[in-house]
Scaffold this active site. Structure first.
Site, PDB file in Angstrom:
ATOM      1  N   LYS A 278      32.188 182.512 -43.896  1.00 36.65           N
ATOM      2  CA  LYS A 278      33.147 183.799 -45.178  1.00 36.65           C
ATOM      3  C   LYS A 278      31.922 184.532 -45.413  1.00 36.65           C
ATOM      4  CE  LYS A 278      35.223 180.456 -48.268  1.00 36.65           C
ATOM      5  NZ  LYS A 278      36.914 180.286 -47.495  1.00 36.65           N
ATOM      6  N   ARG A 352      42.546 170.701 -45.644  1.00 37.87           N
ATOM      7  CA  ARG A 352      43.338 169.523 -45.468  1.00 37.87           C
ATOM      8  C   ARG A 352      43.220 169.079 -44.428  1.00 37.87           C
ATOM      9  NH1 ARG A 352      46.450 175.233 -42.734  1.00 37.87           N
ATOM     10  NH2 ARG A 352      44.657 175.676 -44.171  1.00 37.87           N
TER      11      ARG A 352
HETATM   12  N1  BES Z   1      38.528 176.908 -50.137  1.00 38.27           N
HETATM   13  C1  BES Z   1      38.729 177.848 -49.746  1.00 38.27           C
HETATM   14  C2  BES Z   1      40.584 178.321 -50.575  1.00 38.27           C
HETATM   15  C3  BES Z   1      40.339 179.224 -51.749  1.00 38.27           C
HETATM   16  C4  BES Z   1      39.672 180.543 -51.042  1.00 38.27           C
HETATM   17  C5  BES Z   1      40.072 178.667 -52.142  1.00 38.27           C
HETATM   18  C6  BES Z   1      39.372 181.455 -52.418  1.00 38.27           C
HETATM   19  C7  BES Z   1      39.174 179.553 -53.567  1.00 38.27           C
HETATM   20  C8  BES Z   1      39.713 180.990 -53.277  1.00 38.27           C
HETATM   21  C9  BES Z   1      39.714 177.245 -48.001  1.00 38.27           C
HETATM   22  O1  BES Z   1      38.916 176.283 -47.496  1.00 38.27           O
HETATM   23  C10 BES Z   1      39.811 178.157 -46.831  1.00 38.27           C
HETATM   24  O2  BES Z   1      39.122 178.326 -46.708  1.00 38.27           O
HETATM   25  N2  BES Z   1      40.766 178.397 -46.401  1.00 38.27           N
HETATM   26  C11 BES Z   1      41.491 179.426 -46.182  1.00 38.27           C
HETATM   27  C12 BES Z   1      42.054 178.456 -44.914  1.00 38.27           C
HETATM   28  C13 BES Z   1      42.353 179.581 -43.675  1.00 38.27           C
HETATM   29  C14 BES Z   1      41.287 179.389 -42.493  1.00 38.27           C
HETATM   30  C15 BES Z   1      44.062 178.814 -42.520  1.00 38.27           C
HETATM   31  C16 BES Z   1      41.833 180.211 -46.621  1.00 38.27           C
HETATM   32  O3  BES Z   1      42.385 180.648 -47.345  1.00 38.27           O
HETATM   33  O4  BES Z   1      41.451 181.853 -45.887  1.00 38.27           O
HETATM   34 MN    MN Z   2      37.440 176.755 -46.040  1.00 39.46          MN
END
Ligand code: BES
Ligand code: MN
Ligand code: ZN
Length: 502
Positions: A278, A352
């Site tokens: 990230k 997931r």
């Molecule tokens: N934990 C994150 C989602 C999230 C983002 C929660 C910001 C709270 C605040 C999750 O694990 C994630 O990174 N999801 C990705 C999925 C994508 C790579 C398909 C996302 O939402 O970008």
């Molecule tokens: Mn994530």
């Protein structure tokens, strides 16, 4: 803050401050407000007539009583227009009032509860008032050492009851405090930094809950998960030095053969994104990626304390998502606990993957319902914003129950569709499914993925990515961890109890 329910009259309370509520369109004073006004030589009506206090929602004005009654001050609190009153306004008004009193370094207050505010929902008024007061006062301070002596704290709220409603109010206050304590517990877990809230420490916290009556805790370690074949969960954990834990809380409040409700919560104690790392900005907030798991733990705790006559299982897959040298990589394929093969497209879509194995595990209980709660997708924030929970699922009745609970608790829920067309996006070319369906409809494709691992049981998925963490103060949720979904789940469970509300 401790809350006491006492018999007596508000005008006799020897308090630092007496809290009185008013409507914007209220023509004249009544009840204790009228008596106190009279005893104090009309100071309340003077303030109102001069429009210094207009009773706008959450407006608070302090006046001194000049020794005319035992209490030193009166806090006039606005509830807005009588026709527009609702539970959220009551929560907000009490939160704002308590925060205001705390800022004045007041330690103790007295108030009464007007059950005629919402005559059809007497129990809910008491609950909303206590929720507002308690939840608004939450602060996370264990790491503050400098200037600690300047931290202000309310110590006591006395609810003064004059008349027959005493035991009713006392018992509602009791029950609500159980719930707000569970929200505090959940907020504390989430607020703790990830170096001190590892999967192992979460498991220890779960074991603390298991000290309660009728609750047991089992924690599966890495070896056990390997033996079972939970490779999807273990895949996510590969890049971290912290051992993953699969936390199982079992609360037995009903007969053994009664099908349980299974609550599944995402327990990502830190989500760096892994190899698909990230951006640095706000990455610190990813310590809150275990908010779903913490909410499940809080809900089980409250259910046990309320002695709900239900069987409830809490499942929390807990791990970090880190880019260590052993980390899982885009393109890797894992055979999940269900036997289905998952191709990893993006290591940041880890939630997931751990939920897949937990949902498969849930089937072992032949549950009456499965509800999973997760900070699953950033896309949910784009779709619904910071304040709303995304809901997807396969069972209309269960969704209806969640909607009803949401209405009562003020934790907003909005449904999104799980239509067949979305399932195309998560088909893998070489395995069964892939863990990312791309940017379009990100919340829905994540839920579509989860649905592949839910057996034939009523199931609802709640995406709490938006409301789990707040970057600004909300009326009764100070910025930071909100503890969202604890009250929602508890309300859902209480409504599920066949008899009248317990
Ligand atoms: N934990 C994150 C989602 C999230 C983002 C929660 C910001 C709270 C605040 C999750 O694990 C994630 O990174 N999801 C990705 C999925 C994508 C790579 C398909 C996302 O939402 O970008
Ligand atoms: Mn994530
Ligand atoms: Zn995550």
């Amino acid at each position: 803050m401790k809350i006491f329910v006492r018999k007596g009259k508000l005008q006799d309370a020897k308090s630092q401050v007496i809290i009185l509520n008013f409507f914007e369109d209220q023509k004249k004073l009544s009840g204790s407000a009228q008596i106190i006004n009279q005893l104090c030589g009309g100071i309340i009506t003077e303030l109102i007539n001069n429009r210094d206090f207009e009773a706008k929602p959450s407006q608070v004005s302090i006046i001194y009583t000049g020794g005319k009654i035992p209490a030193k001050r009166i806090a006039l609190v606005g509830l807005g227009k009588k026709s527009e009153i609702n539970l959220e306004k009551i929560r907000a008004a009490f939160a704002k009032t308590m925060q205001h009193l705390r800022s004045l370094n007041i330690k103790e207050a007295a108030t009464a509860i007007d059950l005629s505010l919402l005559p059809k929902d007497k129990d809910k008024i008491v609950q909303a008032m206590v929720e507002g007061a308690m939840l608004g006062l939450y602060q996370f301070i264990p790491y503050k050492t400098v200037g600690r002596e300047d931290i202000k704290e309310m110590e006591q709220l006395n609810i003064v009851v004059d008349g027959k409603d005493f035991s009713f109010i006392e018992s509602e206050v009791e029950k609500t405090q159980v719930i707000t304590q569970a929200v505090y517990f959940t907020r504390d877990l989430i607020s703790a930094p990830s170096n001190e809230m590892t999967p192992s420490i979460m498991a220890l916290k779960a074991r603390e809950i298991a000290r309660k009556q009728n609750v047991t805790c089992i924690v599966l370690d890495k070896a056990k998960m390997k033996e079972l074949g939970m490779n999807s969960l273990l895949g996510v954990a590969q890049g971290s030095n912290e051992e993953a834990k699969f936390i199982i809380l079992e609360y037995s409040g009903a007969k053994k053969n009664e099908a349980p409700v299974v609550l599944v919560g995402k327990g990502l104690t830190f989500d760096s994104g892994g190899i698909s790392i990230k951006p640095a900005e706000k990455m610190d907030e990813m310590k809150s990626d275990m908010s779903g798991g913490a909410a499940v733990m809080g809900a089980v705790m409250a259910a046990a304390d309320l002695q709900l006559p239900l069987n409830i299982i809490g499942l929390v897959p807990a791990t970090e998502n880190m880019p260590g040298s052993k980390a899982y990589k885009p393109g890797d394929i894992f055979k999940s606990y269900s036997g289905k093969n998952i191709e990893v497209i993006n290591t940041d879509a880890e939630g997931r993957l751990i939920l897949a194995d937990a949902l498969t595990y849930a089937a072992k209980y032949k549950p009456a319902a499965i509800i999973d709660i997760a900070t699953l997708t950033g896309a949910c924030i784009i779709a619904l914003g910071d304040d709303v929970i995304g809901m997807l699922g396969t069972d209309d009745k269960l969704k209806g129950e969640i909607n009803k609970a949401a209405e009562n608790t003020g934790e907003l829920v909005w449904e999104m569709p799980l239509w067949e067309c979305y399932h195309e996006q998560i088909k893998s070319d070489i395995a069964d499914y892939k863990n990312s369906g791309g940017r379009a409809a990100g919340t829905i494709t994540a839920a579509a993925f989860l649905s592949k691992f839910v057996g034939d049981f009523p199931w609802v998925h709640l995406d709490i990515a938006g409301p789990a963490w707040s970057s600004k103060d909300k009326p009764y949720t100070p910025k930071g961890a909100s503890g969202v979904a604890v009250r929602l789940l508890v309300e859902f469970l209480r409504n599920r109890v066949q008899k009248s509300r317990v």
